[in-house]
Design a protein around this motif. Structure first.
Motif, PDB file in Angstrom:
ATOM      1  N   GLY A  40       3.872   8.289 -20.939  1.00 22.02           N
ATOM      2  CA  GLY A  40       3.325   7.108 -20.283  1.00 22.02           C
ATOM      3  C   GLY A  40       2.676   6.095 -21.193  1.00 22.02           C
ATOM      4  O   GLY A  40       2.259   5.035 -20.742  1.00 22.02           O
ATOM      5  N   HIS A  41       2.583   6.387 -22.482  1.00 21.92           N
ATOM      6  CA  HIS A  41       1.993   5.437 -23.426  1.00 21.92           C
ATOM      7  C   HIS A  41       3.048   4.387 -23.741  1.00 21.92           C
ATOM      8  O   HIS A  41       4.077   4.689 -24.302  1.00 21.92           O
ATOM      9  N   GLY A  42       2.783   3.164 -23.340  1.00 27.54           N
ATOM     10  CA  GLY A  42       3.738   2.099 -23.603  1.00 27.54           C
ATOM     11  C   GLY A  42       4.275   1.452 -22.344  1.00 27.54           C
ATOM     12  O   GLY A  42       5.103   0.558 -22.423  1.00 27.54           O
ATOM     13  N   GLY A  43       3.859   1.922 -21.198  1.00 30.04           N
ATOM     14  CA  GLY A  43       4.294   1.295 -19.957  1.00 30.04           C
ATOM     15  C   GLY A  43       5.374   2.076 -19.231  1.00 30.04           C
ATOM     16  O   GLY A  43       6.004   2.970 -19.788  1.00 30.04           O
ATOM     17  N   ALA A  58      20.855   9.670 -21.563  1.00 30.40           N
ATOM     18  CA  ALA A  58      21.179   8.438 -22.282  1.00 30.40           C
ATOM     19  C   ALA A  58      20.891   8.639 -23.760  1.00 30.40           C
ATOM     20  O   ALA A  58      19.978   9.378 -24.126  1.00 30.40           O
ATOM     21  N   GLY A  59      21.654   7.970 -24.587  1.00 33.68           N
ATOM     22  CA  GLY A  59      21.378   7.951 -26.011  1.00 33.68           C
ATOM     23  C   GLY A  59      20.339   6.874 -26.296  1.00 33.68           C
ATOM     24  O   GLY A  59      20.175   5.925 -25.519  1.00 33.68           O
ATOM     25  N   LEU A  60      19.627   7.012 -27.390  1.00 36.50           N
ATOM     26  CA  LEU A  60      18.579   6.049 -27.719  1.00 36.50           C
ATOM     27  C   LEU A  60      19.161   4.659 -27.940  1.00 36.50           C
ATOM     28  O   LEU A  60      18.616   3.665 -27.459  1.00 36.50           O
ATOM     29  N   ARG A  61      20.262   4.557 -28.644  1.00 36.08           N
ATOM     30  CA  ARG A  61      20.875   3.242 -28.884  1.00 36.08           C
ATOM     31  C   ARG A  61      21.289   2.599 -27.566  1.00 36.08           C
ATOM     32  O   ARG A  61      21.068   1.409 -27.354  1.00 36.08           O
ATOM     33  N   ASP A  62      21.911   3.385 -26.691  1.00 40.84           N
ATOM     34  CA  ASP A  62      22.333   2.848 -25.392  1.00 40.84           C
ATOM     35  C   ASP A  62      21.122   2.412 -24.576  1.00 40.84           C
ATOM     36  O   ASP A  62      21.137   1.349 -23.949  1.00 40.84           O
ATOM     37  N   ALA A  63      20.084   3.236 -24.566  1.00 45.62           N
ATOM     38  CA  ALA A  63      18.891   2.913 -23.794  1.00 45.62           C
ATOM     39  C   ALA A  63      18.229   1.640 -24.319  1.00 45.62           C
ATOM     40  O   ALA A  63      17.750   0.817 -23.533  1.00 45.62           O
ATOM     41  N   ALA A  64      18.213   1.462 -25.626  1.00 45.97           N
ATOM     42  CA  ALA A  64      17.579   0.279 -26.214  1.00 45.97           C
ATOM     43  C   ALA A  64      18.337  -0.997 -25.874  1.00 45.97           C
ATOM     44  O   ALA A  64      17.780  -2.094 -25.963  1.00 45.97           O
ATOM     45  N   ASN A  65      19.591  -0.860 -25.462  1.00 45.81           N
ATOM     46  CA  ASN A  65      20.386  -2.024 -25.070  1.00 45.81           C
ATOM     47  C   ASN A  65      20.222  -2.396 -23.605  1.00 45.81           C
ATOM     48  O   ASN A  65      20.757  -3.404 -23.168  1.00 45.81           O
ATOM     49  N   VAL A  66      19.503  -1.595 -22.831  1.00 45.04           N
ATOM     50  CA  VAL A  66      19.214  -1.937 -21.442  1.00 45.04           C
ATOM     51  C   VAL A  66      18.128  -3.004 -21.463  1.00 45.04           C
ATOM     52  O   VAL A  66      17.064  -2.809 -22.064  1.00 45.04           O
ATOM     53  N   SER A  67      18.392  -4.136 -20.817  1.00 44.03           N
ATOM     54  CA  SER A  67      17.490  -5.283 -20.945  1.00 44.03           C
ATOM     55  C   SER A  67      16.053  -4.967 -20.520  1.00 44.03           C
ATOM     56  O   SER A  67      15.110  -5.415 -21.181  1.00 44.03           O
ATOM     57  N   TYR A  69      14.445  -2.182 -20.764  1.00 42.12           N
ATOM     58  CA  TYR A  69      13.821  -1.393 -21.826  1.00 42.12           C
ATOM     59  C   TYR A  69      13.611  -2.244 -23.072  1.00 42.12           C
ATOM     60  O   TYR A  69      12.555  -2.187 -23.708  1.00 42.12           O
ATOM     61  N   ALA A  70      14.629  -3.026 -23.427  1.00 45.62           N
ATOM     62  CA  ALA A  70      14.533  -3.867 -24.623  1.00 45.62           C
ATOM     63  C   ALA A  70      13.409  -4.877 -24.493  1.00 45.62           C
ATOM     64  O   ALA A  70      12.655  -5.102 -25.452  1.00 45.62           O
ATOM     65  N   ASP A  71      13.280  -5.479 -23.316  1.00 43.80           N
ATOM     66  CA  ASP A  71      12.202  -6.450 -23.101  1.00 43.80           C
ATOM     67  C   ASP A  71      10.843  -5.794 -23.306  1.00 43.80           C
ATOM     68  O   ASP A  71       9.945  -6.373 -23.925  1.00 43.80           O
ATOM     69  N   GLN A  72      10.675  -4.581 -22.787  1.00 44.20           N
ATOM     70  CA  GLN A  72       9.402  -3.870 -22.925  1.00 44.20           C
ATOM     71  C   GLN A  72       9.153  -3.489 -24.387  1.00 44.20           C
ATOM     72  O   GLN A  72       8.030  -3.565 -24.868  1.00 44.20           O
ATOM     73  N   LEU A  73      10.213  -3.066 -25.088  1.00 42.17           N
ATOM     74  CA  LEU A  73      10.071  -2.744 -26.509  1.00 42.17           C
ATOM     75  C   LEU A  73       9.606  -3.958 -27.299  1.00 42.17           C
ATOM     76  O   LEU A  73       8.699  -3.866 -28.139  1.00 42.17           O
ATOM     77  N   ILE A  74      10.205  -5.094 -27.022  1.00 44.24           N
ATOM     78  CA  ILE A  74       9.836  -6.329 -27.723  1.00 44.24           C
ATOM     79  C   ILE A  74       8.396  -6.704 -27.402  1.00 44.24           C
ATOM     80  O   ILE A  74       7.617  -7.065 -28.293  1.00 44.24           O
ATOM     81  N   GLU A  75       8.036  -6.595 -26.129  1.00 46.84           N
ATOM     82  CA  GLU A  75       6.666  -6.925 -25.720  1.00 46.84           C
ATOM     83  C   GLU A  75       5.657  -6.015 -26.414  1.00 46.84           C
ATOM     84  O   GLU A  75       4.603  -6.475 -26.861  1.00 46.84           O
ATOM     85  N   GLN A  76       5.976  -4.732 -26.515  1.00 43.11           N
ATOM     86  CA  GLN A  76       5.062  -3.781 -27.154  1.00 43.11           C
ATOM     87  C   GLN A  76       5.009  -3.991 -28.668  1.00 43.11           C
ATOM     88  O   GLN A  76       3.978  -3.719 -29.294  1.00 43.11           O
ATOM     89  N   ALA A  77       6.121  -4.419 -29.265  1.00 43.30           N
ATOM     90  CA  ALA A  77       6.186  -4.573 -30.720  1.00 43.30           C
ATOM     91  C   ALA A  77       5.543  -5.871 -31.216  1.00 43.30           C
ATOM     92  O   ALA A  77       5.107  -5.946 -32.371  1.00 43.30           O
ATOM     93  N   ALA A  78       5.466  -6.868 -30.363  1.00 49.70           N
ATOM     94  CA  ALA A  78       4.955  -8.174 -30.795  1.00 49.70           C
ATOM     95  C   ALA A  78       3.556  -8.093 -31.395  1.00 49.70           C
ATOM     96  O   ALA A  78       3.333  -8.638 -32.488  1.00 49.70           O
ATOM     97  N   PRO A  79       2.590  -7.437 -30.746  1.00 45.67           N
ATOM     98  CA  PRO A  79       1.255  -7.370 -31.371  1.00 45.67           C
ATOM     99  C   PRO A  79       1.267  -6.632 -32.711  1.00 45.67           C
ATOM    100  O   PRO A  79       0.521  -6.997 -33.628  1.00 45.67           O
ATOM    101  N   MET A  80       2.128  -5.622 -32.826  1.00 46.60           N
ATOM    102  CA  MET A  80       2.207  -4.901 -34.103  1.00 46.60           C
ATOM    103  C   MET A  80       2.787  -5.800 -35.186  1.00 46.60           C
ATOM    104  O   MET A  80       2.321  -5.766 -36.336  1.00 46.60           O
ATOM    105  N   ALA A  81       3.773  -6.611 -34.843  1.00 48.00           N
ATOM    106  CA  ALA A  81       4.363  -7.529 -35.818  1.00 48.00           C
ATOM    107  C   ALA A  81       3.336  -8.576 -36.263  1.00 48.00           C
ATOM    108  O   ALA A  81       3.263  -8.915 -37.456  1.00 48.00           O
TER     109      ALA A  81
END
Length: 139
Positions: A40-43, A58-67, A69-81
């Motif tokens: 649950g850490h990360g939404g 699902a494979g990780l690459r396939d899952a990361a291509n689901v919009s 999931y990808a949108d949430q990954l980008i949102e979570q990564a932005a503050p770290m960047a």
């Protein structure tokens, strides 16, 4: 309606090993990160994604291509960047060194498990191989 897990599917970490360029320590740390997300850490979206991957559905690459999931990954990564961009070169070097130490520590845990786990390469597991001559006699 909740999807019923397919008992025939299992998590296969070969994709993680491939993504980590064959480094088992990095692959294990990646799996631990997925387990953290699945807790649950990360939404909610990343929780769902991690559970899909860890269940083998699902494979990780396939899952990361689901919009979603990808949108949430980008949102979570932005503050770290942003944080990374604000660090000095010395601070970045120290974080990189921390990462190398974490990978080395994980590799040491893997090596220790291999040394102490029966049946691992180099360890006797008590089972006779069909080519093991112990206890066999022609007479």
């Amino acid at each position: 309606m909740a999807e019923v897990p397919d008992p025939g599917k299992r998590f296969d970490d070969s994709e993680l090993v491939e993504m980590s360029q064959g480094d088992p320590a990095q692959a294990r740390l990646l799996k631990k990160s997925l387990e953290t997300l699945a807790a649950g850490h990360g939404g909610d979206a990343l929780k769902e994604m991690a559970r899909e991957v860890l269940s083998g559905r699902a494979g990780l690459r396939d899952a990361a291509n689901v919009s979603a999931y990808a949108d949430q990954l980008i949102e979570q990564a932005a503050p770290m960047a942003e944080k990374w961009a604000s660090l000095s070169e010395a601070e970045r070097d120290e974080l990189a060194a921390d990462g190398r130490r974490a990978i080395a520590a994980e590799q040491e845990r893997i090596d220790e498990e291999r040394r102490t786990t029966p049946g691992s390469p180099g360890e006797g597991d008590g089972k006779k191989s069909r080519h093991d001559s112990r206890g066999w006699s022609l007479y």
